[in-house]
Enzyme design. Structure first.
Site, PDB file in Angstrom:
ATOM      1  N   LYS A 264       0.865  -1.193   0.000  1.00  0.00           N
ATOM      2  CA  LYS A 264       0.000   0.000   0.000  1.00  0.00           C
ATOM      3  C   LYS A 264       0.894   1.232   0.000  1.00  0.00           C
ATOM      4  CE  LYS A 264      -3.023   2.709   3.092  1.00  0.00           C
ATOM      5  NZ  LYS A 264      -3.886   2.735   4.290  1.00  0.00           N
ATOM      6  N   LYS A 276     -10.003  13.079   7.999  1.00  0.00           N
ATOM      7  CA  LYS A 276      -9.483  12.760   9.334  1.00  0.00           C
ATOM      8  C   LYS A 276      -9.425  14.035  10.176  1.00  0.00           C
ATOM      9  CE  LYS A 276      -6.373   8.954   8.042  1.00  0.00           C
ATOM     10  NZ  LYS A 276      -6.972   7.887   8.865  1.00  0.00           N
ATOM     11  N   ASP A 287       1.762   6.684   5.278  1.00  0.00           N
ATOM     12  CA  ASP A 287       0.760   5.702   4.877  1.00  0.00           C
ATOM     13  C   ASP A 287       1.179   4.958   3.606  1.00  0.00           C
ATOM     14  OD1 ASP A 287      -1.559   4.397   5.580  1.00  0.00           O
ATOM     15  OD2 ASP A 287      -2.874   5.739   4.460  1.00  0.00           O
ATOM     16  N   ARG A 350      -7.456  -0.579   1.445  1.00  0.00           N
ATOM     17  CA  ARG A 350      -7.982  -1.855   0.966  1.00  0.00           C
ATOM     18  C   ARG A 350      -8.463  -1.752  -0.477  1.00  0.00           C
ATOM     19  NH1 ARG A 350     -12.195  -1.895   5.797  1.00  0.00           N
ATOM     20  NH2 ARG A 350     -10.445  -0.755   6.686  1.00  0.00           N
TER      21      ARG A 350
HETATM   22  N1  BES Z   1      -3.994   4.692   6.963  1.00  0.00           N
HETATM   23  C1  BES Z   1      -5.118   4.478   7.797  1.00  0.00           C
HETATM   24  C2  BES Z   1      -4.806   3.539   8.954  1.00  0.00           C
HETATM   25  C3  BES Z   1      -3.921   4.100  10.029  1.00  0.00           C
HETATM   26  C4  BES Z   1      -4.415   4.988  10.947  1.00  0.00           C
HETATM   27  C5  BES Z   1      -2.619   3.680  10.128  1.00  0.00           C
HETATM   28  C6  BES Z   1      -3.604   5.474  11.938  1.00  0.00           C
HETATM   29  C7  BES Z   1      -1.812   4.148  11.117  1.00  0.00           C
HETATM   30  C8  BES Z   1      -2.309   5.049  12.034  1.00  0.00           C
HETATM   31  C9  BES Z   1      -6.258   3.878   7.000  1.00  0.00           C
HETATM   32  O1  BES Z   1      -6.343   4.303   5.688  1.00  0.00           O
HETATM   33  C10 BES Z   1      -7.512   4.313   7.688  1.00  0.00           C
HETATM   34  O2  BES Z   1      -7.779   5.463   7.687  1.00  0.00           O
HETATM   35  N2  BES Z   1      -8.217   3.340   8.249  1.00  0.00           N
HETATM   36  C11 BES Z   1      -9.412   3.633   8.979  1.00  0.00           C
HETATM   37  C12 BES Z   1     -10.458   2.653   8.556  1.00  0.00           C
HETATM   38  C13 BES Z   1     -11.819   2.992   9.057  1.00  0.00           C
HETATM   39  C14 BES Z   1     -12.352   4.201   8.326  1.00  0.00           C
HETATM   40  C15 BES Z   1     -12.710   1.799   8.843  1.00  0.00           C
HETATM   41  C16 BES Z   1      -9.089   3.468  10.459  1.00  0.00           C
HETATM   42  O3  BES Z   1      -8.374   2.523  10.806  1.00  0.00           O
HETATM   43  O4  BES Z   1      -9.517   4.320  11.241  1.00  0.00           O
HETATM   44 ZN    ZN Z   2      -4.625   4.919   4.814  1.00  0.00          ZN
HETATM   45 MN    MN Z   3      -7.468   6.085   5.512  1.00  0.00          MN
END
Ligand code: BES
Ligand code: ZN
Ligand code: MN
Length: 500
Positions: A264, A276, A287, A350
């Site tokens: 990714k 966010k 990321d 994903r």
């Molecule tokens: N890149 C983030 C995951 C992440 C968050 C990695 C904080 C490291 C630290 C991913 O793209 C994301 O935003 N995931 C969300 C998914 C949710 C919206 C279902 C998450 O984990 O909050």
């Molecule tokens: Zn992400």
């Molecule tokens: Mn995200």
């Protein structure tokens, strides 16, 4: 950092490090040095709380009439349980102490340690590896750092029995560390420097190491049909890219299906329209950590000329809110033909991996696919950011191989489950699936989502969200990019996929 190996001997200048084991028991070289300063080292041990525990360091400045600038006594604990990673971490700690201390040269005098499970050449190499790995510093944007705060240490000599063998082992290890340093560089760079276009260009440079590199731009990706991946990048001013690296190192005749690593590479994740919160958002420059690991590992395999066929595929996109960004509620058709309802534009990783995994198995027919991604924040809740990344697979053999590679390198892994009940959580009446499964079991439902795009190819998913970036200094890394995963993948290949 210049690192060399020499016969056992008594260094005449610079800093010298000698060893002790548990109970503050001095090893022979330490005893000899102690005698030459009339028991000064023994007295220092007695006057301190040094117990010879693993990683403990005792320092004497300008010891006696030795001509040395420093004498360092390092503890190794119980030799019987000492591992390669323990050695790396102990000496990584030493590097952290000496790097910007004003010291220019360090000599380590390694004694043969009775009862130790690590062979002397391997111990010497891993000591050098720990020192080198911890010497990394990402300081290119510090333009005003005073000279006396800059790294001073330039040279390391490891004295050991059979230095030739150590030199050979370290020669290979060093190439892997060059890959690890590339990973750290890529992850450390801000998102205005490493973005989907410049990242692709940096990968193209790896042709110099002997990798075949193919870069697919947006036009090509549209033609192929990677709409799930493209949807994530459609709000960005940068063009989305997919980079494919191929290392064909298997000897002719043994030619077999390749192994594939998939990463990714979201160069910045704002969350998109599902924006966010502002606090901490700067962290989302890493990321692209999964892609960073894959690229560093591919460089490592090429540099050390691994005797295996390995493919690395990374999806490089930026997730931005804009009038062209995708919306919650949108439905996209992925390359696999399966449709996805986008409930939350922040669950973007994903979507990128879905198309990469499908493309990878369809085009390359790999024997196995391992994807790496900073996929879910839930991973940080599960494991924190200390030691373990979580992994998911239905394949017991791959599971075993990954776990062992993690255990040996110290890039540790812990398995989490996949199950039909979790898979059902991403069903939706609107499309074939939705891109989030609700608040519960976030890391698992993300893995279930990916599984739907593997087309039964043996596969594992490693969620490295907690391990890519450290908020505090550690034995093998300073605060910042850790390089976790590069040596894990390298070892996974070395132990399982190389022809002898
Ligand atoms: N890149 C983030 C995951 C992440 C968050 C990695 C904080 C490291 C630290 C991913 O793209 C994301 O935003 N995931 C969300 C998914 C949710 C919206 C279902 C998450 O984990 O909050
Ligand atoms: Zn992400
Ligand atoms: Mn995200």
């Amino acid at each position: 950092m210049k690192i060399t190996f020499a016969e056992p001997g008594r260094p005449k200048d610079g800093a010298v490090c000698v060893l002790a084991v548990k109970g503050a028991k001095l090893l022979p070289s330490a005893r000899k040095l102690d005698q030459s300063i009339d028991g000064g080292l023994t007295r220092a041990v007695e006057g301190s709380r040094f117990k010879g525990k693993r990683g403990e360091i005792l320092e004497i400045l300008s010891p006696g009439k030795t001509g040395l600038s420093r004498l360092l006594l390092i503890g190794l604990g119980d030799p019987k349980t000492l591992t390669e990673r323990n050695l790396e971490e102990a000496f990584g700690g030493l590097m952290a102490k000496l790097l910007a201390s004003g010291e220019k040269k360090l000599s380590v005098v390694l004694d043969v340690i009775g009862g130790m499970g690590v062979s002397p050449p391997s111990a010497a190499s891993h000591i050098a590896e720990g020192l080198l790995i911890r010497s990394y510093r990402f300081d290119k944007y510090r333009t005003k750092e005073p000279q006396e705060k800059k790294p001073s240490l330039k040279e390391i000599v490891v004295h050991t029995k059979s230095p030739g063998d150590a030199r050979k082992l370290f020669g290979t290890a060093k190439k892997v560390i060059e890959g690890l340093f590339l990973t750290r560089d890529l992850i450390s760079e801000p998102a205005n420097v490493v973005h989907p276009e410049s990242f692709a260009a940096r990968i193209k440079e790896l042709e110099a190491d002997g990798l075949e590199v193919e870069i697919l731009g947006e036009k090509k990706l549209e033609k192929i049909g990677m709409r799930a991946l493209l949807g994530v990048g459609q709000g960005s001013a940068y063009e989305s890219h997919v980079a494919i690296m191929r290392w064909n190192g298997a000897p002719r005749g043994t030619d077999k299906q390749p192994l594939a690593f998939v990463g990714k590479g979201v160069t910045f994740d704002t969350g998109g329209i599902s924006l966010k919160p502002g606090e901490g958002m700067e962290e989302m420059k890493w990321d692209m950590g999964g892609a960073g690991i894959v690229v560093g590992a591919m460089k490592a395999l090429a540099r050390r000329k691994a005797r295996a066929n390995v493919i690395g595929i990374v999806g490089l996109v930026e997730n931005m809110p804009s009038s062209t960004a995708q919306r919650p509620g949108d439905v996209v058709k992925s390359l696999s033909g399966q449709t996805i309802e986008i409930i939350n534009t922040d669950a973007e990783g994903r979507l990128v991996l879905a198309d990469l995994l499908w493309y990878c198995q369809d085009r390359f027919k790999p024997s196995a696919m391992i994807d790496l991604a900073t996929l879910t924040g839930a991973m940080l809740v599960t494991f924190g950011r200390e030691e373990y990344a979580g992994y998911f697979t239905d394949d017991e053999e791959i599971s075993d191989r990954l776990f062992k590679a993690g255990d040996k390198t110290g890039d540790k892994l812990w398995r989490l489950p996949l199950a039909a009940a979790y898979d059902r959580m991403i069903d939706t009446p609107i499309a074939d699936m939705k891109n989030i499964g609700g608040r519960m079991a976030g890391s698992i439902t993300a893995a279930q989502f990916l599984k739907r795009f593997t087309n039964k190819t043996p596969w594992a998913h490693i969620d490295v969200a907690g391990m890519v970036w450290a908020l505090k200094d550690n034995k093998l890394w300073a605060k910042g990019a850790t390089g976790y995963g590069v040596r894990l993948l390298d070892r996974f290949v070395a132990d399982n996929y190389e022809s002898k």
